[in-house]
Motif scaffolding. Structure first.
Motif, PDB file in Angstrom:
ATOM      1  N   SER A  66       0.833  -1.191   0.000  1.00 19.45           N
ATOM      2  CA  SER A  66       0.000   0.000   0.000  1.00 19.45           C
ATOM      3  C   SER A  66       0.869   1.241   0.000  1.00 19.45           C
ATOM      4  N   LEU A  67       1.960   1.179   0.744  1.00 15.54           N
ATOM      5  CA  LEU A  67       2.912   2.289   0.748  1.00 15.54           C
ATOM      6  C   LEU A  67       3.837   2.219  -0.460  1.00 15.54           C
ATOM      7  N   ASN A  68       3.843   1.087  -1.125  1.00 18.58           N
ATOM      8  CA  ASN A  68       4.699   0.839  -2.284  1.00 18.58           C
ATOM      9  C   ASN A  68       6.183   0.900  -1.913  1.00 18.58           C
ATOM     10  N   SER A  69       6.515   0.431  -0.725  1.00 15.46           N
ATOM     11  CA  SER A  69       7.910   0.344  -0.310  1.00 15.46           C
ATOM     12  C   SER A  69       8.386  -1.096  -0.490  1.00 15.46           C
ATOM     13  N   PRO A  70       9.657  -1.294  -0.815  1.00 15.95           N
ATOM     14  CA  PRO A  70      10.142  -2.662  -1.039  1.00 15.95           C
ATOM     15  C   PRO A  70      10.034  -3.562   0.187  1.00 15.95           C
ATOM     16  N   LEU A  71      10.272  -2.997   1.371  1.00 10.97           N
ATOM     17  CA  LEU A  71      10.356  -3.791   2.588  1.00 10.97           C
ATOM     18  C   LEU A  71       9.022  -3.841   3.315  1.00 10.97           C
ATOM     19  N   SER A  83      -0.326   2.225   9.001  1.00 10.50           N
ATOM     20  CA  SER A  83      -1.718   2.662   8.927  1.00 10.50           C
ATOM     21  C   SER A  83      -1.852   4.145   9.270  1.00 10.50           C
ATOM     22  N   VAL A  84      -1.116   4.581  10.289  1.00 13.59           N
ATOM     23  CA  VAL A  84      -1.149   6.002  10.668  1.00 13.59           C
ATOM     24  C   VAL A  84      -0.636   6.865   9.521  1.00 13.59           C
ATOM     25  N   LEU A  85       0.439   6.428   8.897  1.00 12.06           N
ATOM     26  CA  LEU A  85       1.041   7.193   7.805  1.00 12.06           C
ATOM     27  C   LEU A  85       0.077   7.350   6.632  1.00 12.06           C
ATOM     28  N   GLN A  86      -0.719   6.332   6.379  1.00  9.65           N
ATOM     29  CA  GLN A  86      -1.655   6.385   5.257  1.00  9.65           C
ATOM     30  C   GLN A  86      -2.951   7.130   5.582  1.00  9.65           C
ATOM     31  N   HIS A  93       4.425  11.673  13.532  1.00 10.22           N
ATOM     32  CA  HIS A  93       5.552  11.922  14.434  1.00 10.22           C
ATOM     33  C   HIS A  93       5.182  11.613  15.883  1.00 10.22           C
ATOM     34  N   VAL A  94       3.968  11.978  16.283  1.00  9.40           N
ATOM     35  CA  VAL A  94       3.509  11.689  17.639  1.00  9.40           C
ATOM     36  C   VAL A  94       3.437  10.183  17.863  1.00  9.40           C
TER      37      VAL A  94
END
Length: 394
Positions: A66-71, A83-86, A93-94
C-alpha cells in the motif's frame, strides 16, 4: 559501456567495500525469470522500452505494498505506523514517539524481571524471555526507522523505487519519473557537489550530460547494481556524519575566535551553538564562506575550508569513524531494504549473474535515492537513539 570498468576504480567507494563496512547480499547462482506485477509499467514509443513507475498505488493488500515500499513491515508497531502514515499522516511523528517509548518500556521491563529473578529457579526462563523481547523490539524499532525514512521521502514527494522484480521486464529496467531535482534538493551546495561527483564516479554520467546521454543504455548485473546502491547509502550516511563534524568544528572555531577577538564580533557562544545545531539538523550550511583547498588564512581569521577539502584531509581512523554505521539496527535495516529491493520477491536472494539493460538516467535515480536514504538514515538513527537505546555496531 560496461559499468564494471567505471565502478571498480572509483575512489569514493574505496572504504565502503572494506571488510569492516561491506554489507552482503544473500545470493544464488541460478537465473530466475521475473514478471512485472503490482506496479504500473508504461510502454513508450519503442516496443521493447518499458518504464517502472514509482507510484503510491498498488493492488496488493499488504501494508508495505500500500505504501509501495520494497520492505514489508513485520512487527505490530510497524503495521500500526504504516496505517497512521496512510490515514492520519499529521499524527505520524507523535505516533512514532509513543511507539518508541512503549518499546523501550517493554524491553526495560523484561530486563528488570530477569535481574530480579537472577537467583531464583525461574532465572533461566526470565533470561530467555528477555532475549526474545530484545529480538522482538529490535525488529519493531527497525520498522519504525524504516517508516520514518519513508516519511522523509514522502515529504519531498519522492516514492521509493519498488521491488525490481516488479520493474524488470524482458531484462530491461527503466524508472520513471527520475525525481532528480527533488532528491538533490535535500543537500546543501557543498554536499550536493560531492554527491554529483559520486554519481559521475559510479555511473560515468556527467552533471551536464545531454538528454541523449542520459537515456543511453548500459548493461550491469543485478548484484553489482545492488552493491552500487548499498555503497551509495553508506556514502550518504558518511556525508551527513562528516557534515556534522565539519559544522561542529566550524562552530567551536568561531566561538574560539569570538573569545580571542574579545568584543569584535556580535555573536556569543550560545548563539553560535544554536546556529550550528540548526544548520546541522536541517542540513543547510552556507557556502558563502567557502574557500579553495589551497587558500590560506591570516592569524586573525579562522580558516573555513570547504567540506570537500575537509573530508580529503581525513586520516584513515577519522574516515572509518565517519563511515561506520553507529547501530546494529541501521546495519540490519540497510541489508533488509537492499535485499527486498534487489532480491527475489519470495526468497529475498539476489542472483549474481542476471544482466540487466538500463539507462544511465535510471542508474542515476537509484544512486540519488540511495544517497538520500543514507542521509535520512543518519537523522532517523540519531532521533530514535534518544528514545530507544540502539544496539551499538561493534
Amino acid at each position: 559501456m560496461d559499468l564494471a570498468t567505471t565502478i571498480l576504480p572509483c575512489r569514493s567507494l574505496y572504504f565502503y567495500f572494506s571488510s569492516k563496512t561491506t554489507l552482503t547480499f544473500p545470493t544464488k547462482p541460478t537465473v530466475v525469470s521475473f514478471k512485472p506485477r503490482g506496479v504500473s509499467v508504461i510502454a513508450s514509443a519503442g516496443a521493447s522500452s518499458h518504464h517502472c513507475e514509482s507510484s503510491s498505488s498498488s493492488n496488493s493488500n499488504s501494508n508495505s505494498s500500500s505504501l509501495n515500499s520494497p520492505l514489508e513491515q513485520r512487527s505490530q508497531a510497524g503495521k500500526f505506523l504504516s496505517s497512521v502514515l496512510q490515514n492520519h499522516r499529521q499524527l505520524f511523528h507523535v505516533a512514532v514517539t509513543e511507539e518508541l517509548k512503549l518499546l523501550a518500556d517493554d524491553r526495560n521491563a523484561a530486563v528488570s524481571r530477569m535481574l530480579l529473578s537472577s537467583h531464583s529457579d525461574e532465572a533461566s526462563l526470565h533470561r530467555r524471555i528477555a532475549q526474545l523481547k530484545e529480538h522482538e523490539c529490535q525488529i519493531a524499532v527497525q520498522d519504525v526507522m524504516y517508516l520514518s525514512i519513508f516519511y522523509k521521502f514522502s515529504e519531498i514527494k519522492v516514492p521509493l523505487v519498488p521491488r525490481l522484480s516488479r520493474c524488470v521486464y524482458n531484462g530491461r529496467l527503466e524508472i520513471w519519473p527520475s525525481k532528480d531535482w527533488e532528491l538533490e534538493s535535500i543537500h546543501s551546495l557543498e554536499v550536493l557537489d560531492m554527491v554529483k561527483e559520486h554519481v559521475t564516479a559510479v555511473t560515468g554520467l556527467r552533471a551536464d550530460s545531454s538528454v541523449t546521454e542520459n537515456w543511453a543504455t548500459t548493461k550491469i548485473t543485478r548484484l553489482m547494481l545492488g552493491q552500487v546502491y548499498v555503497a551509495s547509502i553508506l556514502y550518504g550516511y558518511f556525508l551527513k556524519s562528516a557534515l556534522l563534524r565539519h559544522c561542529l568544528e566550524r562552530t567551536v572555531g568561531l566561538a574560539n575566535q569570538d573569545l580571542h577577538l574579545s568584543h569584535k564580533t556580535s555573536l556569543h557562544f550560545q548563539e553560535l551553538c544554536s546556529y550550528g545545531l540548526e544548520t546541522l539538523l536541517f542540513g543547510r550550511v552556507s557556502d558563502r564562506q567557502s574557500v579553495s583547498c589551497s587558500q590560506g588564512s591570516s592569524n586573525s581569521e579562522m580558516k573555513l575550508e570547504p567540506l570537500k577539502c575537509y573530508v580529503m584531509g581525513f586520516d584513515p581512523e577519522t574516515l572509518q569513524r565517519c563511515a561506520k554505521l553507529k547501530s546494529k539496527e541501521a546495519v540490519n535495516l540497510i541489508e533488509s531494504h537492499s535485499s527486498a529491493l534487489f532480491g527475489d520477491e519470495k526468497t529475498g536472494l539476489v542472483q549474481n549473474d542476471e544482466v540487466i539493460l538500463t539507462s544511465f538516467s535510471s542508474m542515476k535515480r537509484l544512486v540519488l535515492e540511495a544517497v538520500a536514504f543514507g542521509s535520512f538514515l543518519w537523522d532517523t538513527e540519531e532521533y530514535v537513539d534518544n528514545l530507544y537505546k540502539l544496539k551499538e555496531n561493534n
